[in-house]
Each structure stands twice: as C-alpha cells, then as structure tokens.
Motif scaffolding. Structure first.
Motif, PDB file in Angstrom:
ATOM      1  N   PRO A 153       0.805  -1.226   0.000  1.00 55.79           N
ATOM      2  CA  PRO A 153       0.000   0.000   0.000  1.00 55.79           C
ATOM      3  C   PRO A 153       0.834   1.270   0.000  1.00 55.79           C
ATOM      4  CG  PRO A 153      -0.914  -1.589   1.546  1.00 55.79           C
ATOM      5  CD  PRO A 153       0.397  -2.148   1.087  1.00 55.79           C
ATOM      6  N   THR A 154       1.998   1.257   0.663  1.00 51.71           N
ATOM      7  CA  THR A 154       2.846   2.440   0.695  1.00 51.71           C
ATOM      8  C   THR A 154       3.423   2.737  -0.676  1.00 51.71           C
ATOM      9  OG1 THR A 154       3.424   2.017   3.006  1.00 51.71           O
ATOM     10  CG2 THR A 154       4.859   3.497   1.766  1.00 51.71           C
ATOM     11  N   VAL A 155       3.920   1.702  -1.351  1.00 51.02           N
ATOM     12  CA  VAL A 155       4.455   1.906  -2.698  1.00 51.02           C
ATOM     13  C   VAL A 155       3.337   2.338  -3.649  1.00 51.02           C
ATOM     14  CG1 VAL A 155       5.694   0.839  -4.597  1.00 51.02           C
ATOM     15  CG2 VAL A 155       6.244   0.198  -2.261  1.00 51.02           C
ATOM     16  N   THR A 156       2.155   1.799  -3.460  1.00 48.72           N
ATOM     17  CA  THR A 156       1.008   2.205  -4.280  1.00 48.72           C
ATOM     18  C   THR A 156       0.692   3.681  -4.079  1.00 48.72           C
ATOM     19  OG1 THR A 156       0.079  -0.032  -4.119  1.00 48.72           O
ATOM     20  CG2 THR A 156      -1.410   1.726  -4.799  1.00 48.72           C
ATOM     21  N   PHE A 157       0.727   4.136  -2.830  1.00 55.90           N
ATOM     22  CA  PHE A 157       0.480   5.553  -2.535  1.00 55.90           C
ATOM     23  C   PHE A 157       1.507   6.443  -3.236  1.00 55.90           C
ATOM     24  CE2 PHE A 157       1.848   9.152   0.077  1.00 55.90           C
ATOM     25  CZ  PHE A 157       0.696   9.929   0.082  1.00 55.90           C
ATOM     26  N   VAL A 158       2.775   6.048  -3.192  1.00 57.32           N
ATOM     27  CA  VAL A 158       3.822   6.836  -3.841  1.00 57.32           C
ATOM     28  C   VAL A 158       3.615   6.849  -5.354  1.00 57.32           C
ATOM     29  CG1 VAL A 158       6.300   7.039  -4.229  1.00 57.32           C
ATOM     30  CG2 VAL A 158       5.449   6.359  -1.979  1.00 57.32           C
ATOM     31  N   ASN A 159       3.211   5.726  -5.915  1.00 54.14           N
ATOM     32  CA  ASN A 159       2.953   5.662  -7.351  1.00 54.14           C
ATOM     33  C   ASN A 159       1.787   6.569  -7.744  1.00 54.14           C
ATOM     34  OD1 ASN A 159       3.352   4.504 -10.032  1.00 54.14           O
ATOM     35  ND2 ASN A 159       1.432   3.431  -9.690  1.00 54.14           N
ATOM     36  N   ILE A 160       0.751   6.613  -6.906  1.00 59.43           N
ATOM     37  CA  ILE A 160      -0.375   7.522  -7.174  1.00 59.43           C
ATOM     38  C   ILE A 160       0.095   8.965  -7.144  1.00 59.43           C
ATOM     39  CG2 ILE A 160      -2.563   8.374  -6.227  1.00 59.43           C
ATOM     40  CD1 ILE A 160      -3.114   5.516  -5.269  1.00 59.43           C
ATOM     41  N   TRP A 161       0.919   9.295  -6.134  1.00 63.27           N
ATOM     42  CA  TRP A 161       1.432  10.667  -6.010  1.00 63.27           C
ATOM     43  C   TRP A 161       2.196  11.080  -7.262  1.00 63.27           C
ATOM     44  CZ3 TRP A 161       6.713  11.703  -6.084  1.00 63.27           C
ATOM     45  CH2 TRP A 161       7.062  13.036  -5.861  1.00 63.27           C
ATOM     46  N   ARG A 162       2.975  10.163  -7.816  1.00 61.79           N
ATOM     47  CA  ARG A 162       3.791  10.534  -8.971  1.00 61.79           C
ATOM     48  C   ARG A 162       2.988  10.579 -10.270  1.00 61.79           C
ATOM     49  NH1 ARG A 162       6.281   8.519 -13.340  1.00 61.79           N
ATOM     50  NH2 ARG A 162       8.181   9.614 -13.999  1.00 61.79           N
ATOM     51  N   SER A 163       1.985   9.731 -10.419  1.00 65.38           N
ATOM     52  CA  SER A 163       1.322   9.558 -11.714  1.00 65.38           C
ATOM     53  C   SER A 163       0.077  10.406 -11.899  1.00 65.38           C
ATOM     54  CB  SER A 163       0.963   8.076 -11.914  1.00 65.38           C
ATOM     55  OG  SER A 163       2.101   7.263 -11.860  1.00 65.38           O
ATOM     56  N   PHE A 164      -0.539  10.893 -10.816  1.00 65.81           N
ATOM     57  CA  PHE A 164      -1.809  11.600 -11.001  1.00 65.81           C
ATOM     58  C   PHE A 164      -1.683  12.883 -11.815  1.00 65.81           C
ATOM     59  CE2 PHE A 164      -0.563  14.436  -7.552  1.00 65.81           C
ATOM     60  CZ  PHE A 164      -1.273  15.599  -7.819  1.00 65.81           C
ATOM     61  N   PRO A 165      -0.508  13.583 -11.851  1.00 68.29           N
ATOM     62  CA  PRO A 165      -0.441  14.792 -12.694  1.00 68.29           C
ATOM     63  C   PRO A 165      -0.709  14.524 -14.166  1.00 68.29           C
ATOM     64  CG  PRO A 165       1.363  14.788 -11.129  1.00 68.29           C
ATOM     65  CD  PRO A 165       0.700  13.452 -11.023  1.00 68.29           C
ATOM     66  N   PHE A 166      -0.356  13.335 -14.661  1.00 72.54           N
ATOM     67  CA  PHE A 166      -0.635  13.017 -16.064  1.00 72.54           C
ATOM     68  C   PHE A 166      -2.141  13.019 -16.314  1.00 72.54           C
ATOM     69  CE2 PHE A 166      -1.254  10.135 -19.662  1.00 72.54           C
ATOM     70  CZ  PHE A 166      -0.336  10.650 -20.565  1.00 72.54           C
ATOM     71  N   TYR A 167      -2.900  12.446 -15.385  1.00 72.22           N
ATOM     72  CA  TYR A 167      -4.362  12.482 -15.473  1.00 72.22           C
ATOM     73  C   TYR A 167      -4.857  13.925 -15.397  1.00 72.22           C
ATOM     74  CZ  TYR A 167      -4.707   7.420 -14.640  1.00 72.22           C
ATOM     75  OH  TYR A 167      -4.618   6.064 -14.731  1.00 72.22           O
ATOM     76  N   THR A 168      -4.280  14.688 -14.486  1.00 73.55           N
ATOM     77  CA  THR A 168      -4.720  16.072 -14.291  1.00 73.55           C
ATOM     78  C   THR A 168      -4.568  16.877 -15.574  1.00 73.55           C
ATOM     79  OG1 THR A 168      -4.103  15.994 -11.957  1.00 73.55           O
ATOM     80  CG2 THR A 168      -4.356  18.168 -12.955  1.00 73.55           C
ATOM     81  N   ILE A 169      -3.409  16.783 -16.206  1.00 74.29           N
ATOM     82  CA  ILE A 169      -3.162  17.544 -17.432  1.00 74.29           C
ATOM     83  C   ILE A 169      -4.117  17.115 -18.540  1.00 74.29           C
ATOM     84  CG2 ILE A 169      -1.458  18.017 -19.218  1.00 74.29           C
ATOM     85  CD1 ILE A 169       0.697  17.550 -17.078  1.00 74.29           C
ATOM     86  N   SER A 170      -4.280  15.815 -18.711  1.00 80.65           N
ATOM     87  CA  SER A 170      -5.136  15.309 -19.790  1.00 80.65           C
ATOM     88  C   SER A 170      -6.601  15.665 -19.559  1.00 80.65           C
ATOM     89  CB  SER A 170      -4.979  13.789 -19.906  1.00 80.65           C
ATOM     90  OG  SER A 170      -3.635  13.430 -20.117  1.00 80.65           O
ATOM     91  N   LEU A 171      -7.076  15.472 -18.340  1.00 76.60           N
ATOM     92  CA  LEU A 171      -8.479  15.764 -18.040  1.00 76.60           C
ATOM     93  C   LEU A 171      -8.743  17.266 -18.040  1.00 76.60           C
ATOM     94  CD1 LEU A 171      -9.051  13.132 -15.215  1.00 76.60           C
ATOM     95  CD2 LEU A 171      -9.952  13.062 -17.536  1.00 76.60           C
ATOM     96  N   LEU A 172      -7.743  18.050 -17.622  1.00 80.35           N
ATOM     97  CA  LEU A 172      -7.904  19.505 -17.647  1.00 80.35           C
ATOM     98  C   LEU A 172      -8.053  20.001 -19.076  1.00 80.35           C
ATOM     99  CD1 LEU A 172      -7.962  22.151 -16.065  1.00 80.35           C
ATOM    100  CD2 LEU A 172      -5.466  22.199 -16.201  1.00 80.35           C
ATOM    101  N   ALA A 173      -7.278  19.429 -19.997  1.00 77.50           N
ATOM    102  CA  ALA A 173      -7.422  19.796 -21.408  1.00 77.50           C
ATOM    103  C   ALA A 173      -8.805  19.432 -21.933  1.00 77.50           C
ATOM    104  CB  ALA A 173      -6.336  19.102 -22.228  1.00 77.50           C
ATOM    105  N   ALA A 174      -9.321  18.267 -21.512  1.00 75.41           N
ATOM    106  CA  ALA A 174     -10.664  17.871 -21.943  1.00 75.41           C
ATOM    107  C   ALA A 174     -11.730  18.772 -21.336  1.00 75.41           C
ATOM    108  CB  ALA A 174     -10.919  16.419 -21.558  1.00 75.41           C
ATOM    109  N   LEU A 175     -11.517  19.210 -20.094  1.00 73.81           N
ATOM    110  CA  LEU A 175     -12.493  20.104 -19.455  1.00 73.81           C
ATOM    111  C   LEU A 175     -12.596  21.441 -20.178  1.00 73.81           C
ATOM    112  CD1 LEU A 175     -11.766  19.499 -15.663  1.00 73.81           C
ATOM    113  CD2 LEU A 175     -13.884  18.971 -16.870  1.00 73.81           C
ATOM    114  N   GLN A 176     -11.480  21.905 -20.739  1.00 75.53           N
ATOM    115  CA  GLN A 176     -11.509  23.180 -21.458  1.00 75.53           C
ATOM    116  C   GLN A 176     -12.371  23.115 -22.708  1.00 75.53           C
ATOM    117  OE1 GLN A 176      -9.885  25.729 -19.849  1.00 75.53           O
ATOM    118  NE2 GLN A 176      -9.449  24.129 -18.355  1.00 75.53           N
ATOM    119  N   ALA A 177     -12.576  21.889 -23.214  1.00 71.79           N
ATOM    120  CA  ALA A 177     -13.347  21.718 -24.450  1.00 71.79           C
ATOM    121  C   ALA A 177     -14.837  21.542 -24.203  1.00 71.79           C
ATOM    122  CB  ALA A 177     -12.809  20.522 -25.234  1.00 71.79           C
TER     123      ALA A 177
END
Length: 306
Positions: free
Chosen positions: A173-197
C-alpha cells in the motif's frame, strides 16, 4: 464527355499519387526498421525463448522445452501471490490516480487565484524520475530518521515511528500511494485539457433549468470526459501492471515477497535464478494479457463509434 474527362484526369493523377505513396514509404522506412530492431525482434525472441530451456550461467542448458517453462511458472508457489499483488497494485494505483487527477483537474479549471502557478506546480511529481522519487520517499518514510514519521509522531497520529516499507501489511500500500502521487499529474493535465473543451453554454443552459453543480458535472462534464478517461485508464492499466522500477527501488518485492509483482518475479527468474526460459514464459503470459486488454479496448471503442 464530362465522365471521360474525369477518367482521364484520374489516370493522369494516379502516377503522382503512386510516387507520393512510394516517397512516404521511403521516409517511413527508417522508423519501421527502428521499431523492428528495438521492439518486434525482442518480442519475438522472448516468445521463442519461452519455449526453450535457457540459463545465464550454464550454456549447456538449452533445447526445446515445450510447455515446461510455463509449467514451472504456474507451479511456483510465489506465482498466485504475485498475481494478486499485481492486480491489487494496478487497481488501487489506477483508481487512485484517476480520482485524484480528476479532482485536481476540476479544481484547476475553476477561476481561482494563482491558478497558473498551481497548474505548473502540479506537474512536478510527474517529471521526477522514478528512481529519484523512490529514493526520496524511502528517506521520508524511514523509521529512524524519516521526516514523515517524525511529523506523524509529533502530531499524535503515531505512538512510535512505523517501518512503512518493512512491514508485510504496509509495504505494497505504501508503494502504491507513492505511485499515485507521482502519476496523477498526467491524469490532471489530460483531463484539464478535456475540461476546457466542454461547451460553457451547456452548463449555462442547465443552470437556467435548475440543475445544480453536482448534477451538471455528472450529466454534462463526465460524458465529455468519457473518451479521454477510457484512454487514460487503459494506458495506465498497462503501464502500471508492467511497472518494475518503483517496487524494485523501494522494496525489491519484499519484505517476504509481500510486494512482489509479476515484473519483479520476471526479474528474479532471469537475474537471480538465471532461468531465462521461465522469465520469458512469464513475460509472454503477461504480454498476452496486455495485448488482449488492448484489443478488447480497441474493438470495443471502434464498435461504440460505429
């Protein structure tokens, strides 16, 4: 007469189109050779080796193995736990990344003060190399001198420092938490671009009809994010399931194989047991699953569009 002229023009244009097609193929030839050399050949070699005996320290161990390598993997007592760890690691990581990324994207889409600054800062975890991020989190979580343990004890959240990466129940679970912390910005950027549309007039019309923010989000925003969301989730399921770096850097699959996933198991087969055949067999099984997932997504998405 018009039809005859049209046929004549097509005949005159055909050599030109043929020439352009040949030129395009010529320009694509280096890329095709590069892909064949670095991707296609290694994949075919892995499939070939999975049906043959192979040992890194004993060249005499070779020959056709049939399904023996696959049988070795399936009969290994560590296979089912590693498969379960892989499923847990992938599901929790992708689910956490999507939820956190969507939340951050929605917040950063609002006209808040300092929005440009926060949009820049949110990308920082994604650009940090995995090895560096893993080592930094190991230091932060260290039970002896880790800053996070010290803060949690000082705030009364813990009575004593906890060895997050050294305990069976908390390592994965700890390694999973760290992986979430590192990877969620990719989702943020992609979804933010979709929200603008998303058309603003749809939200305005829904607000006039009396729809609240939550209902507008589920009825208007989420349908516009469906295509991007499915693509992100499928890609990250594949990326996460085959991820080796984070787990190896932080726990090496321990303690007592509590965080061992299939990629870590492949590495141990090849580099610790020197059993190339078993490593390639497990890699082929993982590759077949990923390919099946991709084709299901591809043809499912194609049918939905048609």
């Amino acid at each position: 007469m018009a039809i005859r002229n049209r046929v004549a023009s097509i005949r005159r244009a055909t050599p030109r189109h043929t020439h352009l097609g040949r030129m395009a193929a010529l320009f694509l030839l280096p890329s095709a050779a590069f892909i064949l050399a670095l991707i296609a050949y290694p994949l075919c070699n892995v499939l070939w080796q999975s049906f043959h005996y192979g040992n890194l320290v004993d060249p005499a161990t070779r020959g056709y193995a049939g399904l023996d390598n696959f049988r070795t993997v399936l009969e290994d007592e560590d296979f089912l736990p590693a498969l379960w760890h892989t499923l847990s690691w992938t599901t929790l990581s992708v689910g956490g990344e999507y939820l956190l990324g969507l939340t951050a994207a929605v917040v950063l889409a609002q006209p808040i003060k300092g929005r440009a600054f926060f949009r820049g800062v949110v990308v920082v975890p994604w650009v940090i190399p995995i090895a560096i991020a893993g080592l930094n989190w190991m230091w932060l979580l260290n039970p002896d001198y880790g800053v996070l343990n010290a803060w949690m004890v000082r705030l009364g959240l813990l009575d004593n420092p906890h060895d997050w990466l050294g305990q069976i129940n908390t390592a994965l679970p700890t390694v999973t938490f760290v992986n979430i912390w590192r990877s969620f910005p990719f989702y943020t950027i992609s979804l933010l671009a979709a929200l603008q549309a998303v058309p603003a007039d749809l939200h305005e019309a829904a607000a006039i009809d009396g729809a609240g923010p939550i209902r507008r989000f589920w009825v208007i925003t989420m349908p516009h994010l469906k295509a991007v969301s499915l693509t992100l989730i499928v890609i990250h399921i594949i990326w996460t399931a085959i991820n080796f770096d984070f787990i190896w850097v932080m726990t090496e699959g321990g303690p007592l194989n509590a965080s061992q996933t299939l990629p870590v198991m492949i590495y141990k087969y090849a580099m610790q047991d020197y059993d190339v055949g078993a490593a390639c067999a497990l890699a082929s099984m993982s590759m077949a699953f990923m390919a099946s997932l991709f084709f299901v997504y591809f043809y499912g998405n194609r049918r939905m569009r048609s």
